[in-house]
Design an enzyme around this catalytic site. Structure first.
Site, PDB file in Angstrom:
ATOM      1  N   LYS A   7      50.372 -86.358  98.575  1.00 41.14           N
ATOM      2  CA  LYS A   7      50.033 -85.097  99.251  1.00 41.14           C
ATOM      3  C   LYS A   7      51.220 -84.543  99.993  1.00 41.14           C
ATOM      4  O   LYS A   7      51.825 -83.865  99.646  1.00 41.14           O
ATOM      5  CB  LYS A   7      48.793 -85.404 100.221  1.00 41.14           C
ATOM      6  CG  LYS A   7      47.522 -85.356  99.213  1.00 41.14           C
ATOM      7  CD  LYS A   7      46.322 -85.082 100.076  1.00 41.14           C
ATOM      8  CE  LYS A   7      45.097 -85.004  99.308  1.00 41.14           C
ATOM      9  NZ  LYS A   7      44.317 -86.217  98.831  1.00 41.14           N
TER      10      LYS A   7
ATOM     11  N   TYR B 107      37.362 -92.717  98.914  1.00 38.72           N
ATOM     12  CA  TYR B 107      37.700 -91.786  98.007  1.00 38.72           C
ATOM     13  C   TYR B 107      39.353 -91.908  97.693  1.00 38.72           C
ATOM     14  O   TYR B 107      40.319 -92.078  98.362  1.00 38.72           O
ATOM     15  CB  TYR B 107      37.949 -90.266  98.453  1.00 38.72           C
ATOM     16  CG  TYR B 107      38.508 -89.270  97.223  1.00 38.72           C
ATOM     17  CD1 TYR B 107      37.529 -89.125  96.328  1.00 38.72           C
ATOM     18  CD2 TYR B 107      39.748 -88.917  97.444  1.00 38.72           C
ATOM     19  CE1 TYR B 107      38.096 -88.108  95.434  1.00 38.72           C
ATOM     20  CE2 TYR B 107      40.075 -88.204  96.586  1.00 38.72           C
ATOM     21  CZ  TYR B 107      39.504 -87.677  95.483  1.00 38.72           C
ATOM     22  OH  TYR B 107      39.856 -86.825  94.622  1.00 38.72           O
TER      23      TYR B 107
HETATM   24  C1  LIG Z   1      43.972 -86.836  97.563  1.00 37.29           C
HETATM   25  C2  LIG Z   1      43.810 -88.065  97.592  1.00 37.29           C
HETATM   26  C3  LIG Z   1      44.099 -88.917  96.487  1.00 37.29           C
HETATM   27  C4  LIG Z   1      44.495 -88.046  95.204  1.00 37.29           C
HETATM   28  O1  LIG Z   1      45.504 -87.408  95.208  1.00 37.29           O
HETATM   29  P1  LIG Z   1      45.749 -86.133  93.944  1.00 37.29           P
HETATM   30  O2  LIG Z   1      47.072 -85.836  94.366  1.00 37.29           O
HETATM   31  O3  LIG Z   1      44.783 -85.305  94.339  1.00 37.29           O
HETATM   32  O4  LIG Z   1      45.581 -86.784  92.704  1.00 37.29           O
HETATM   33  C5  LIG Z   1      44.115 -90.091  96.465  1.00 37.29           C
HETATM   34  N1  LIG Z   1      43.915 -90.844  97.597  1.00 37.29           N
HETATM   35  C6  LIG Z   1      43.557 -90.203  98.565  1.00 37.29           C
HETATM   36  C7  LIG Z   1      43.044 -91.077  99.943  1.00 37.29           C
HETATM   37  C8  LIG Z   1      43.467 -88.923  98.633  1.00 37.29           C
HETATM   38  O5  LIG Z   1      43.025 -88.208  99.995  1.00 37.29           O
END
Ligand SMILES: *Cc1c(COP(=O)(O)O)cnc(C)c1O
Length: 401
Positions: free
Chosen positions: A255, A137
């Site tokens: 994040k 993901y």
């Molecule tokens: C959450 C996440 C994303 C996307 O980040 P957003 O700030 O929600 O766009 C990308 N890669 C990984 C591994 C994630 O956990």
């Protein structure tokens, strides 16, 4: 509740009836109806210090009184310069250049674009594909969606509109077979190192990452670490890359970068990538998120790192890890398929027929906030979660299953 507000990843008919959070403090969410919930998932794993942290609050209010925002195009400012330097200092040696954007997905887009253009800038326009992994993901925008697991991710509806890339299991032989046959068309391998998070909390070894580094070098393919979820301690080391002892060519952070205060992301690159972006205007990186390098985000990210080191978070994460591991070990249920722990992450994988809605409701009614999805019940708390609160949380899981 009305359906004016369209929620993420949510069935809107009937309109959802979500608990209303009025304020949050430490690792507790306080609801409008007076209830207090222990937060087990730190708002999509970002709020690593807990809520309403005095040091982060002070950093952001101090910055807001100077300037909330100034563009980085044609101008610069100290918060962005300082955060870029700080990130270079703490990430694996070799990542020397930092590009800011406003979300993890966009940070991934930037890494993919940099990888493609790195080869283009050297006249190798045929390297246009990526190798990604089953269960990956990487975000919800189109480039990021194209490197998510094409079948199991939530983006399969759009498969016809996405660039086609190559996928394989997290296994060195499988990677080598694909690189051998396709390295001339591959720009980069992209992976969530050690922990594939939103795709099902799957783990792989540091050795696999070292193998990947060697294979990428041998076949002249870049290596991208998406540390949006794993960065800032989540897997037990500051970055997952640290446990493998290697440096990727590109790395994405998001994040927890701002302690969960504001959406922001950083894409870090090695000097050999950076250096190909010089020369005529065709070689410039044409990317510029309006709010990239936002001073509030940079100021709060710097404060977040100070707290991380001053408060010895890596020790706190170890303690959480032990308690998660022992706590999950003691939970028994015939529908538990697997138990996994890494750093401050604990996961119960249930059989596909088991409904996790029941446990979510049970926890909600008993003062604990968890949001399982698919067949995964996971705990990814703030690193400041107290042992007695984690014990309460684990206890509610045990009685609610
Ligand atoms: C959450 C996440 C994303 C996307 O980040 P957003 O700030 O929600 O766009 C990308 N890669 C990984 C591994 C994630 O956990």
């Amino acid at each position: 509740m009305s359906n004016t507000l369209w929620y993420p990843y949510t069935a809107m008919f009937p309109a959802p009836d979500f608990p209303v959070v009025k304020r949050a403090q430490g690792t507790s969410l306080f609801l409008e109806d007076g209830r207090e919930l222990i937060d087990g998932i730190s708002s999509w794993w970002a709020v690593i210090h807990g809520y309403n942290h005095p040091v982060l609050n002070a950093a952001i209010s101090d910055q807001v009184s100077k300037m909330a925002h100034v563009m980085l195009g044609g101008l610069t400012h100290q918060p962005a310069l300082d955060l870029a330097q700080r990130l270079v200092d703490i990430t694996p040696v070799g990542l020397n250049h930092v590009f800011f954007s406003d979300s993890g997905s966009v940070g991934v887009e930037v890494a993919l674009k940099m990888a493609l253009q790195f080869w283009l800038n050297q006249g190798l326009g045929g390297k246009t594909q990526f190798l990604a992994f089953d269960n990956a993901y990487h975000g919800d925008t189109f480039g990021a969606m194209s490197v998510c697991d094409p079948i199991d991710s939530m983006h399969h509806l759009f498969s016809g509109q996405l660039s086609q890339h190559r996928f394989c299991p997290t296994d060195a032989d499988a990677v080598e077979a694909l690189l051998k046959d396709h390295h001339q068309t591959l720009a980069a391998v992209i992976i969530e190192p050690l922990l594939q998070a939103a795709g099902g909390f799957k783990l792989h070894s540091p050795q696999f990452l070292r193998d990947l580094r060697q294979l990428c070098d041998r076949y002249n393919v870049l290596l991208i670490f998406d540390e949006v979820a794993t960065g800032f301690g989540r897997t037990g080391s500051l970055f997952a890359a640290d446990q493998a002892g290697i440096c990727p060519d590109l790395m994405v952070l998001g994040k927890a970068l701002t302690g969960g205060y504001i959406g922001h992301a950083a894409t870090l690159a090695t000097t050999s990538i950076f250096n190909t972006f010089q020369g005529d205007s065709n070689r410039i990186l044409m990317h510029g998120p309006t709010f990239g390098g936002n001073p509030l985000a940079c100021a709060v990210a710097l404060a977040s790192l100070d707290v991380f080191f001053n408060d010895h978070y890596l020790d706190a994460i170890q303690a959480l890890h032990r308690q998660l591991q022992e706590g999950l070990e003691a939970i028994h249920h015939p529908d538990i398929v697997d138990k996994r722990c890494i750093g401050a992450v604990g996961v119960l994988e249930m059989s596909p027929t088991y409904s996790l809605k029941k446990i979510q409701d049970h926890c909600l009614n008993n003062g604990v906030w968890l949001r399982p999805f698919g067949s995964y019940l996971y705990i990814m708390p703030a690193y400041t979660l107290r042992a007695n609160d984690l014990a309460t949380l684990l206890g509610q899981i045990a009685t609610g299953l």
